[in-house]
Write a protein that holds these residues in place. Structure first.
Motif, PDB file in Angstrom:
ATOM      1  N   UNK A 156      -3.133  -0.476   8.961  1.00 12.45           N
ATOM      2  CA  UNK A 156      -4.496  -0.335   8.477  1.00 12.45           C
ATOM      3  C   UNK A 156      -5.435   0.017   9.615  1.00 12.45           C
ATOM      4  N   UNK A 157      -6.088   1.175   9.560  1.00 12.70           N
ATOM      5  CA  UNK A 157      -7.002   1.565  10.643  1.00 12.70           C
ATOM      6  C   UNK A 157      -8.099   0.535  10.894  1.00 12.70           C
ATOM      7  N   UNK A 158      -8.634  -0.060   9.833  1.00 10.07           N
ATOM      8  CA  UNK A 158      -9.675  -1.059  10.016  1.00 10.07           C
ATOM      9  C   UNK A 158      -9.198  -2.267  10.796  1.00 10.07           C
ATOM     10  N   UNK A 159      -7.964  -2.678  10.555  1.00  9.11           N
ATOM     11  CA  UNK A 159      -7.399  -3.811  11.286  1.00  9.11           C
ATOM     12  C   UNK A 159      -7.205  -3.460  12.755  1.00  9.11           C
ATOM     13  N   UNK A 160      -6.719  -2.240  13.017  1.00 13.01           N
ATOM     14  CA  UNK A 160      -6.527  -1.816  14.412  1.00 13.01           C
ATOM     15  C   UNK A 160      -7.849  -1.866  15.180  1.00 13.01           C
ATOM     16  N   UNK A 161      -8.889  -1.310  14.586  1.00 19.06           N
ATOM     17  CA  UNK A 161     -10.171  -1.246  15.277  1.00 19.06           C
ATOM     18  C   UNK A 161     -10.799  -2.634  15.393  1.00 19.06           C
ATOM     19  N   UNK A 162     -10.641  -3.449  14.368  1.00 15.04           N
ATOM     20  CA  UNK A 162     -11.185  -4.798  14.432  1.00 15.04           C
ATOM     21  C   UNK A 162     -10.536  -5.621  15.527  1.00 15.04           C
ATOM     22  N   UNK A 163      -9.209  -5.493  15.665  1.00 20.01           N
ATOM     23  CA  UNK A 163      -8.506  -6.259  16.693  1.00 20.01           C
ATOM     24  C   UNK A 163      -8.839  -5.721  18.080  1.00 20.01           C
ATOM     25  N   UNK A 164      -8.987  -4.397  18.192  1.00 20.00           N
ATOM     26  CA  UNK A 164      -9.382  -3.850  19.488  1.00 20.00           C
ATOM     27  C   UNK A 164     -10.754  -4.390  19.904  1.00 20.00           C
TER      28      UNK A 164
END
Length: 359
Positions: A192-200
């Motif tokens: 999930x792109x949103x999860x990747x960016x949120x974790x970054x």
């Protein structure tokens, strides 16, 4: 029988002249749980280690987990983990935890949980605690403990990769950071792109000294990491190529079902409890079914801690923890005692109403 303010569960038996009493019943909120655990992550890792040692020494009862599944909601499940913990903080109880991955699409957490603590003398429940934080904390503490013990025969990893970046991944990173781990590079991969960016974003705030890289594919994350943390919602293996692990990383296989048997067979495998891990179609369970043997298991984390199993430095090492209910009890009892020590327990008067046998 009289109601008391709360049970002294640090003793298995009362004095001979003491009569058992009905404990009061307390509710501990998630905010109170979080406050009790914040700033004490290293202490919780030590508590989890002590609990593993009690479990290995036979001072616990940890029956199989029970799965409630739904034909009309196949991705969801609710799991019951009953357990009994001996030792100096003896307590019985049950974790009731749900996993509904579709919650993420609605912007709410996948998992929710409560933990019931029971008085070992009377069997009466004396507390209900919000347990998603307790569950995540004991999982992350177990992972940090395993990372420490399983890396003692090799160079300590400085490049970590997180495969699946939800709440559990965040807690694992926090527990590693608070127990002395310092990473030069942190890799991130999620479908999930949103999860990747949120974790970054979380990593850039909490680990400013590390280089954070978001990977576009799983292979590049694994090949560039000396420590790989799997924390996905996968229901069946999806990482199938042992060559991705040819640099022999340490793998914390927290989500249990990511690795194909081919990857398991090419690694040294450590579990938290053999009987628990070899069920419910986990990767190690599938490997047992494929081979008809358990010879691919090197042993348990307890065996590593006691020196009965030596971890090789020149092989991929995979830690697969099924997650023991006694860990939830240990952390939950610690939280209860902490809140009780502040005088802040919220008790429910007359929760147990029918207390006289003949009225």
């Amino acid at each position: 029988m009289a109601l008391t303010a709360g049970p002294d569960t640090n003793r298995r038996q009362d004095a001979p002249d003491e009569r058992p009493t009905i404990p009061s019943f307390a509710v501990v909120s998630g905010a109170e749980v979080d406050q009790a655990l914040q700033g004490h992550r290293a202490e919780i890792v030590g508590l989890v280690e002590d609990t593993y040692r009690l479990h290995g020494a036979g001072q616990t009862v940890n029956p199989p987990s029970y799965f409630l599944r739904f034909p009309d909601r196949p991705t969801g499940r609710i799991i019951a983990l009953p357990a009994s913990l001996g030792g100096p903080a003896a307590v019985d109880g049950l974790k009731w935890i749900s996993s509904f991955p579709t919650n993420v699409e609605s912007g709410i957490p996948r998992a929710s949980a409560v933990l019931i603590l029971n008085d070992p003398r009377t069997g009466y429940p004396f507390a209900c605690l919000e347990s998603s934080i307790i569950s995540a904390s004991r999982t992350a503490a177990s992972a940090a403990l395993a990372a420490d013990w399983l890396s003692r025969t090799r160079d300590r990893p400085t490049r970590v990769g997180f495969f699946g970046v939800g709440l559990i991944a965040r807690f694992v990173h926090a527990f590693l950071a608070d127990t002395g781990w310092d990473f030069e590079e942190i890799g991130v991969f999620d479908l999930l792109p949103g999860s990747r960016e949120g974790f970054r974003g979380y990593l850039e705030r909490s680990a400013p000294g590390s280089t954070v890289t978001v990977h576009e594919d799983a292979e590049s994350l694994i090949r560039s990491s000396d420590l790989v943390v799997f924390a996905t919602t996968a229901g069946e293996p999806h990482v199938t190529d042992p060559a991705w692990f040819e640099h022999h990383p340490l793998v914390l296989h927290i989500s249990l079902r990511d690795l194909a048997p081919e990857v398991i067979l090419a690694a040294t495998n450590i579990v938290d409890d053999v009987e628990h891990c070899l069920k419910a179609q986990t990767s190690v369970h599938l490997t047992e079914q494929l081979t008809g043997s358990r010879d691919f298991l090197a042993g348990t984390l307890y065996a590593v801690m006691t020196g009965a199993v030596e971890v090789p430095a020149d092989r991929t090492v995979v830690f697969s923890p099924f997650g023991l209910g006694v860990l939830d009890l240990a952390v939950g009892k610690h939280v209860y005692d902490t809140v009780a020590g502040t005088g802040g327990l919220h008790t429910i008067d007359s929760f147990f109403h029918e207390v006289r046998r003949y009225g």
